[in-house]
Design an enzyme around this catalytic site. Structure first.
Site, PDB file in Angstrom:
ATOM      1  CB  CYS A 158      -0.930   0.005   1.206  1.00  0.00           C
ATOM      2  SG  CYS A 158      -1.884  -1.512   1.378  1.00  0.00           S
ATOM      3  CG  HIS A 297      -2.419   4.142   5.106  1.00  0.00           C
ATOM      4  ND1 HIS A 297      -2.183   3.982   3.767  1.00  0.00           N
ATOM      5  CD2 HIS A 297      -2.677   2.899   5.596  1.00  0.00           C
ATOM      6  CE1 HIS A 297      -2.287   2.696   3.445  1.00  0.00           C
ATOM      7  NE2 HIS A 297      -2.586   2.023   4.544  1.00  0.00           N
ATOM      8  CD  GLU A 308      -2.718   7.385   9.193  1.00  0.00           C
ATOM      9  OE1 GLU A 308      -2.157   8.178   8.416  1.00  0.00           O
ATOM     10  OE2 GLU A 308      -3.633   6.601   8.821  1.00  0.00           O
ATOM     11  CE  LYS A 329      -5.801   4.194   1.604  1.00  0.00           C
ATOM     12  NZ  LYS A 329      -4.979   5.377   1.937  1.00  0.00           N
ATOM     13  CG  HIS A 334      -6.632   0.570   0.520  1.00  0.00           C
ATOM     14  ND1 HIS A 334      -5.644   1.309  -0.101  1.00  0.00           N
ATOM     15  CD2 HIS A 334      -5.986  -0.189   1.468  1.00  0.00           C
ATOM     16  CE1 HIS A 334      -4.478   1.027   0.435  1.00  0.00           C
ATOM     17  NE2 HIS A 334      -4.653   0.119   1.379  1.00  0.00           N
ATOM     18  CG  PHE A 393      -0.256  -6.094   3.987  1.00  0.00           C
ATOM     19  CD1 PHE A 393      -0.881  -5.373   4.986  1.00  0.00           C
ATOM     20  CD2 PHE A 393      -0.992  -7.091   3.355  1.00  0.00           C
ATOM     21  CE1 PHE A 393      -2.193  -5.627   5.359  1.00  0.00           C
ATOM     22  CE2 PHE A 393      -2.302  -7.359   3.707  1.00  0.00           C
ATOM     23  CZ  PHE A 393      -2.905  -6.620   4.709  1.00  0.00           C
TER      24      PHE A 393
END
Length: 410
Positions: A158, A297, A308, A329, A334, A393
């Site tokens: 990502c 994010h 976050e 998002k 996403h 990830f």
């Protein structure tokens, strides 16, 4: 030496082109709908952010369409739009124009369809390998526009798009390029991909009947992200050369930070996120008190949004509550490797217009998410600096820092 943004192109579930995208974002329009590209009735998550009205035949020849995966086609359109916005890069030698594209999954649509054909003992298309490879988007942009400089692909889940933009900054600073086409592209609204994320309990499964409300970063009761597709491309140049050719300017790309958690393959870690944000600020020669805005994010997963939020509070202390945070998002879902590229365009437009788009579907915040998330309505905050976060990830954390042209170091 300053690096500036002179062109932008976006292909997203809420619009194709920066004007359409930004208008919808400021209005808080959701692009999440029931999946139409395949029969999703056997999936638990049956909604996604698909790009409506995208027809590769309107800008690509049959040869290009045959040889390219959908993610490459999205990237090609975004690059075309960005180059048009920048007025072209004909002032530079082709050997001095670099390309840096991020993609987490690459040509996964081709992989899925070709694998299925193989399992059914049907012929596999001849361009399966070149369509699937992650670097095909960057390669085809180069081929289409005859650009012969550095050609790179970042694949860090990502955070792919953010790292691709950060690499572009390094290329310009080091003198290895005079201009860079940088960003990310992804097209993995696909049965296997969605099923794989379902098994990880990463996707929302509670809003199939109310898609527009499905993506709700920082909200109480959120249960996962919404899969989406799209592409975002920036044209980056050294300020002196861009000025010489009469280019318009949007913002300065001032800093880039990257850090690995080295702790877990899928779970987020606060220390790595703090390190990436701090790295971008330090790289820009600035301090934490200078940050006005963060494009988070913020995927809408229960744990991710909390981590976050904690990272922002850890780095900025009491000032965290005075920073305007938002989540693109919430409207588009996403887009994996493209997410930070599209988020960067939202960040740049916030600096360029003074408007911070809303985080929609935030009627009641999670008690552990207690910052200013620009809930439900756009705000006129006139930020001068903005971070765009991307945490992927593999513990791959990246943050990129944009400023207005009268901010940051020379």
């Amino acid at each position: 030496m300053r690096v500036i943004v002179t062109g932008m192109g976006v292909v997203s579930p809420i619009g194709i082109g920066t004007d359409q995208f930004w208008s919808a974002a400021v209005k808080g329009i959701s692009g999440i709908k029931k999946i139409t590209s395949f029969d999703a009735s056997n999936l638990r998550s049956r909604i996604a952010g698909e790009v409506a009205g995208f027809d590769p035949a309107t800008f690509l020849s049959p040869k290009y369409i045959e040889q390219t995966d959908r993610f490459t086609q999205l990237a090609l359109l975004a690059a075309d739009l960005a180059l048009e916005d920048a007025g072209g890069l004909g002032a530079y030698a082709p050997q001095r124009v670099a390309i840096s594209i991020g993609s987490g999954m690459g040509g996964f649509a081709t992989f899925e369809s070709s694998a299925l054909r193989k399992f059914r003992n049907q012929p596999v298309p001849p361009f399966t390998v070149p369509r699937t490879m992650a670097n095909s988007a960057a390669a085809w942009i180069a081929i289409k526009h005859r650009l012969k400089g550095v050609n790179l692909t970042c694949s860090t889940a990502c955070s792919s798009g953010a790292n691709a933009i950060g690499v572009a900054l390094d290329l310009l600073r080091s003198g290895r390029a005079d201009a860079v086409i940088a960003g990310g592209a992804e097209a993995c609204v696909l049965p296997l991909t969605i099923n794989g994320f379902e098994i990880l309990h990463a996707l929302t499964t509670s809003s199939n009947d109310d898609p527009a409300r499905a993506s709700r970063p920082f909200a109480k009761g959120r249960d996962g992200f919404v899969m989406a597709e799209g592409a975002g491309i920036l044209i980056l140049e050294r300020e002196e050369q861009a000025t010489r050719r009469g280019a318009k300017t949007y913002a300065q790309l001032a800093g880039y930070g990257q850090a690995c958690d080295a702790s877990h393959i899928v779970m987020p870690d606060m220390e790595g996120q703090v390190a990436a944000m701090r790295g971008a600020i330090d790289d820009a020669g600035m301090n934490a008190d200078s940050i006005d805005h963060i494009n988070a994010h913020a995927t809408s997963t229960p744990l991710g949004d909390i981590v976050e939020t904690r990272a922002i509070k850890n780095l900025f202390g009491d000032r965290a509550r005075h920073i305007a945070v938002n989540a693109t998002k919430s409207m588009i879902g996403h887009t994996v490797g493209a997410s930070a590229a599209i988020g960067s365009i939202a960040t740049i437009m916030a600096l360029h217009t003074g408007t911070i788009h809303p985080t929609i579907n935030l009627d009641e915040a999670d008690p552990e998410c207690d910052l200013d998330y620009t809930a439900n309505h756009a705000q006129q905050k006139h930020p001068r600096t903005g971070l765009c976060n991307a945490f992927g990830f593999g513990g791959n954390n990246a943050s990129i820092l944009f400023t207005t042209l009268n901010e940051g170091r020379d």
